[in-house]
Write a protein that holds these residues in place. Structure first.
Motif, PDB file in Angstrom:
ATOM      1  N   ALA A 103       0.827  -1.209   0.000  1.00 41.62           N
ATOM      2  CA  ALA A 103       0.000   0.000   0.000  1.00 41.62           C
ATOM      3  C   ALA A 103       0.861   1.259   0.000  1.00 41.62           C
ATOM      4  N   HIS A 104       1.993   1.210   0.731  1.00 41.96           N
ATOM      5  CA  HIS A 104       2.892   2.362   0.731  1.00 41.96           C
ATOM      6  C   HIS A 104       3.474   2.590  -0.659  1.00 41.96           C
ATOM      7  N   LEU A 105       3.835   1.506  -1.326  1.00 43.52           N
ATOM      8  CA  LEU A 105       4.386   1.642  -2.672  1.00 43.52           C
ATOM      9  C   LEU A 105       3.361   2.251  -3.616  1.00 43.52           C
ATOM     10  N   MET A 106       2.126   1.785  -3.554  1.00 42.47           N
ATOM     11  CA  MET A 106       1.094   2.329  -4.439  1.00 42.47           C
ATOM     12  C   MET A 106       0.873   3.815  -4.173  1.00 42.47           C
ATOM     13  N   ASN A 107       0.851   4.191  -2.909  1.00 43.92           N
ATOM     14  CA  ASN A 107       0.654   5.604  -2.593  1.00 43.92           C
ATOM     15  C   ASN A 107       1.840   6.450  -3.041  1.00 43.92           C
ATOM     16  N   LYS A 108       3.041   5.904  -2.921  1.00 45.40           N
ATOM     17  CA  LYS A 108       4.214   6.640  -3.394  1.00 45.40           C
ATOM     18  C   LYS A 108       4.159   6.820  -4.911  1.00 45.40           C
ATOM     19  N   LEU A 109       3.693   5.801  -5.616  1.00 46.84           N
ATOM     20  CA  LEU A 109       3.589   5.900  -7.074  1.00 46.84           C
ATOM     21  C   LEU A 109       2.583   6.968  -7.489  1.00 46.84           C
ATOM     22  N   THR A 110       1.490   7.107  -6.765  1.00 45.64           N
ATOM     23  CA  THR A 110       0.542   8.171  -7.108  1.00 45.64           C
ATOM     24  C   THR A 110       1.147   9.542  -6.813  1.00 45.64           C
ATOM     25  N   GLU A 111       2.010   9.604  -5.799  1.00 45.03           N
ATOM     26  CA  GLU A 111       2.661  10.867  -5.461  1.00 45.03           C
ATOM     27  C   GLU A 111       3.600  11.311  -6.575  1.00 45.03           C
ATOM     28  N   ILE A 112       4.358  10.360  -7.143  1.00 44.26           N
ATOM     29  CA  ILE A 112       5.363  10.741  -8.141  1.00 44.26           C
ATOM     30  C   ILE A 112       4.798  10.742  -9.569  1.00 44.26           C
TER      31      ILE A 112
END
Length: 428
Positions: A103-112
């Motif tokens: 979930a952290h990875l997915m949220n980071k991907l939406t951030e970048i």
């Protein structure tokens, strides 16, 4: 190379392995010393790996920015779960968790990818799966899906759907069934103009409203490290905007800092609607806007993608390390330095006809395919790992934190390899 022990490993591996792509008989001894771009084979040979596992190891071997964090984690079993079917935490609340999960990875991907208004991610196992899910989402989103567009030289994976998009080598698609309605044009401004004619509502033969997607690599990988100019990318963007055709940017090899920006697309006046990532990310990812993804459950697919706990951690920690240590600027700077060194190589050898690249996605083109193959082999014999691409091009993909000394060693070894296979009469 390979030595006797490495040869035993190759023979043992091939006893049960299906025929597949092996670019050379290099065997990595995962129990031996390895650091940065340096690794060791089972015979004790130390090699300089300037392939980064085809960009899948963006920080090289055993980088403490990744390994120190992973040591803090008391490994559990299973480390891969059916992550599309239920959820996983890494302790405490999401905000309190010391180690990142899927979930952290997915949220980071939406951030970048927020500058492209992307807010939704589907994780999968590989780059090919990321492409499969991208084209499935685009087909689902299109009201009359009949066509897809790709470019000559393209490579997007080897699963059946992705194969239909490939135009780099005919052997990849030979005798396999293909998606219907896939059209290709040259990877050039002339190709975009030809596409414009095909899509013309009055005179063309492809109804734009029936085109589900256009897919391209911002920098072609297998096709020969073709670095497009800004005019080409603007023309693609303008045409797709005019006809409301979603653009899939295949960033599987070029993304996650490889070119000196997080996405190769960021170098251009170009707005992808979907980004596919993998390799350096450690997992496959299809990133887009929520409205482009299917509403129905089970329309996309991956058993392990959102449940590979270690891979998700590695991907998130890699993105954090790139940001914390300013590795984008470093990759841009070192890429320019590498091209400068390779320009000297080009000037010294007639067999080298071009050097090009963006960031640390770098290519050396030779006068013939045989010469390129001979140089790859000669470099390996001297302890430098490289890869071929295109027809007669050699590619270099050092770690994003590569040092000056390592660039010097690599170019010196490559120069020795070129000199060893170049006819004496043609050398300056």
């Amino acid at each position: 190379m390979p030595g006797p022990v490495a040869s035993e490993w190759v023979e043992y591996h091939q006893q049960a392995a299906a025929t597949s792509t092996y670019v050379y008989d290099f065997v990595w001894d995962s129990t031996a010393d390895a650091e940065g771009p340096f690794c060791t084979d089972p015979d004790g040979n130390v090699l300089l790996d300037f392939t980064s596992h085809v960009a899948a190891a963006p920080l090289g071997y055993n980088n403490p920015l990744i390994t120190d964090k992973l040591r803090e984690f008391d490994l559990v079993d299973p480390l891969k779960i059916a992550g599309q079917d239920f959820y996983v935490s890494t302790g405490g609340t999401p905000e309190e968790a010391e180690l990142p999960g899927p979930a952290h990875l997915m949220n980071k991907l939406t951030e970048i990818t927020a500058h492209y208004d992307m807010d939704t991610v589907f994780l999968s196992n590989s780059g090919a799966e990321a492409v499969e899910n991208a084209i499935k989402a685009c087909y689902d989103h299109c009201e009359q899906p009949k066509y897809g567009l790709t470019f000559e030289g393209a490579f997007h994976g080897r699963t059946l759907g992705a194969l239909s998009l490939n135009r780099s080598k005919s052997v990849h698609r030979r005798d396999f069934p293909e998606l219907s309605g896939i059209h290709d044009v040259p990877h050039s401004l002339e190709g975009v103009e030809r596409l414009r004619e095909k899509l013309d509502p009055d005179h063309g033969h492809i109804p734009p409203e029936q085109v589900a997607f256009l897919i391209l690599e911002p920098i072609q990988g297998e096709g020969g490290y073709r670095v497009p100019d800004g005019e080409f990318m603007r023309a693609v963007d303008d045409l797709c905007t005019e006809h409301d055709i979603p653009i899939i940017a295949d960033e599987i090899q070029s993304g996650v800092g490889r070119t000196g920006k997080l996405w190769a697309s960021d170098h251009y006046e170009f707005e992808p609607d979907v980004i596919t990532a993998a390799k350096a990310l450690r997992v496959g990812a299809t990133v887009s806007r929520s409205e482009l993804f299917p509403d129905e459950e089970s329309r996309l697919s991956s058993t392990w993608g959102a449940g590979d706990i270690i891979a998700s951690m590695q991907g998130t920690l890699t993105l954090a390390a790139i940001e914390e240590h300013d590795l984008l600027a470093h990759a841009e700077q070192q890429g320019e330095a590498l091209l400068d060194r390779l320009a000297d190589l080009e000037a010294a050898h007639e067999a080298v006809v071009d050097v090009r690249g963006l960031g640390l996605m770098t290519a050396v083109e030779f006068d013939t395919a045989d010469r390129r193959d001979d140089v790859v082999d000669a470099a390996l014999q001297r302890g430098l790992l490289t890869l071929g691409c295109g027809t007669k091009t050699l590619r270099l993909l050092p770690p994003l934190d590569v040092r000056d000394r390592e660039l010097d060693i690599a170019v010196d070894l490559l120069g020795e390899a070129v000199a060893a296979v170049e006819p004496v009469s043609s050398a300056n």
